[in-house]
Design an enzyme around this catalytic site. Structure first.
Site, mmCIF file in Angstrom:
data_model
loop_
_atom_site.group_PDB
_atom_site.id
_atom_site.type_symbol
_atom_site.label_atom_id
_atom_site.label_comp_id
_atom_site.label_asym_id
_atom_site.label_seq_id
_atom_site.Cartn_x
_atom_site.Cartn_y
_atom_site.Cartn_z
ATOM 1 N N CYS A 103 39.974 42.659 48.056
ATOM 2 C CA CYS A 103 40.415 42.120 46.760
ATOM 3 C C CYS A 103 40.656 43.306 45.824
ATOM 4 O O CYS A 103 40.826 44.435 46.292
ATOM 5 C CB CYS A 103 39.416 41.105 46.197
ATOM 6 N N ASN A 133 36.400 44.458 44.644
ATOM 7 C CA ASN A 133 35.350 44.401 45.695
ATOM 8 C C ASN A 133 33.976 44.072 45.111
ATOM 9 O O ASN A 133 32.951 44.571 45.585
ATOM 10 C CB ASN A 133 35.301 45.699 46.513
ATOM 11 N N CYS A 181 33.755 40.555 43.455
ATOM 12 C CA CYS A 181 33.725 39.089 43.346
ATOM 13 C C CYS A 181 34.166 38.391 44.631
ATOM 14 O O CYS A 181 33.353 37.777 45.325
ATOM 15 C CB CYS A 181 34.602 38.613 42.191
ATOM 16 N N ARG A 182 35.467 38.473 44.976
ATOM 17 C CA ARG A 182 36.003 37.677 46.086
ATOM 18 C C ARG A 182 35.734 38.262 47.468
ATOM 19 O O ARG A 182 35.234 37.555 48.360
ATOM 20 C CB ARG A 182 37.513 37.481 45.892
ATOM 21 N N SER A 183 36.077 39.532 47.678
ATOM 22 C CA SER A 183 35.949 40.059 49.049
ATOM 23 C C SER A 183 34.495 40.180 49.531
ATOM 24 O O SER A 183 34.254 39.997 50.734
ATOM 25 C CB SER A 183 36.730 41.362 49.235
ATOM 26 N N ASP A 198 41.443 35.297 40.932
ATOM 27 C CA ASP A 198 40.437 36.263 40.501
ATOM 28 C C ASP A 198 39.477 35.566 39.543
ATOM 29 O O ASP A 198 39.881 35.150 38.457
ATOM 30 C CB ASP A 198 41.159 37.422 39.810
HETATM 31 P P1 4NP Z 1 37.515 40.918 42.514
HETATM 32 O O1 4NP Z 1 37.406 40.653 40.939
HETATM 33 O O2 4NP Z 1 38.849 41.600 42.737
HETATM 34 O O3 4NP Z 1 37.465 39.554 43.117
HETATM 35 O O4 4NP Z 1 36.326 41.788 42.865
HETATM 36 C C1 4NP Z 1 37.520 41.669 39.995
HETATM 37 C C2 4NP Z 1 36.433 42.420 39.671
HETATM 38 C C3 4NP Z 1 36.527 43.393 38.702
HETATM 39 C C4 4NP Z 1 37.729 43.601 38.065
HETATM 40 C C5 4NP Z 1 38.837 42.841 38.389
HETATM 41 C C6 4NP Z 1 38.740 41.879 39.363
HETATM 42 N N1 4NP Z 1 37.830 44.575 37.027
HETATM 43 O O5 4NP Z 1 38.898 44.674 36.403
HETATM 44 O O6 4NP Z 1 36.857 45.291 36.793
#
Ligand code: 4NP
Length: 149
Positions: free
Chosen positions: A9, A12, A14-16, A122
């Site tokens: 994602c 790294n 939240c989703r992955s 997201d």
């Molecule tokens: P992820 O979510 O891609 O599912 O881990 C996010 C986590 C952090 C951020 C963006 C998306 N960020 O901008 O810090």
């Protein structure tokens, strides 16, 4: 030989990490290795987001040992299947590939199932409901992947 699967994602956190934990729980660890990473390096070394840890725990999974890392060009040699959570991740991953063999490993996670959406949204800026919805989407896709591995 083991099949190596990489869940990707943006951050790294939240989703992955959920995708890693969910798929790991559905496969034989002697046959399949699962890891996750982010296209961005904002949170390298950190644990998953507390909201992902919480929703995983609610479903009986412990993802607290995971640590964030960024996608590396070596991953295209090291992994057999690379799943992107959304189209933006997919494009960012493809942009790092150097040949068609590597590009052929990259897939959109939700293309593994027939569902109303082809992206795992997201949830970083959203509420708790977002994390449960994300869990359910990823769980369905991982169920389908586990049956093929
Ligand atoms: P992820 O979510 O891609 O599912 O881990 C996010 C986590 C952090 C951020 C963006 C998306 N960020 O901008 O810090």
């Amino acid at each position: 030989m083991k099949t190596k699967v990489l869940m990707v994602c943006l951050g790294n956190i939240c989703r992955s990490p959920l995708a890693q934990g969910i798929l790991q729980s559905k496969v034989d660890a002697d046959k399949v290795t699962v890891d996750s990473c982010g296209t961005a390096g904002y949170h390298v070394g950190k644990r998953p987001d507390p909201r992902s840890i919480e929703v995983a725990k609610k479903h009986g999974l412990d993802i607290t040992e995971q640590r964030c890392r960024q996608l590396s060009v070596n991953d295209f040699d090291d992994y057999d299947l690379i799943f992107a959570m959304d189209k933006s991740n997919y494009a960012d991953i493809l942009a790092k590939t150097r040949n068609t063999e590597h590009a052929a490993k990259v897939k959109l996670l939700l293309n593994e199932i027939s569902i109303e959406t082809d992206e795992v949204p997201d949830p970083y800026y959203g509420g708790e409901g977002g994390f449960e919805y994300v869990f359910q989407l990823i769980d369905k896709a991982c169920e389908a992947i586990s049956k093929k591995l």
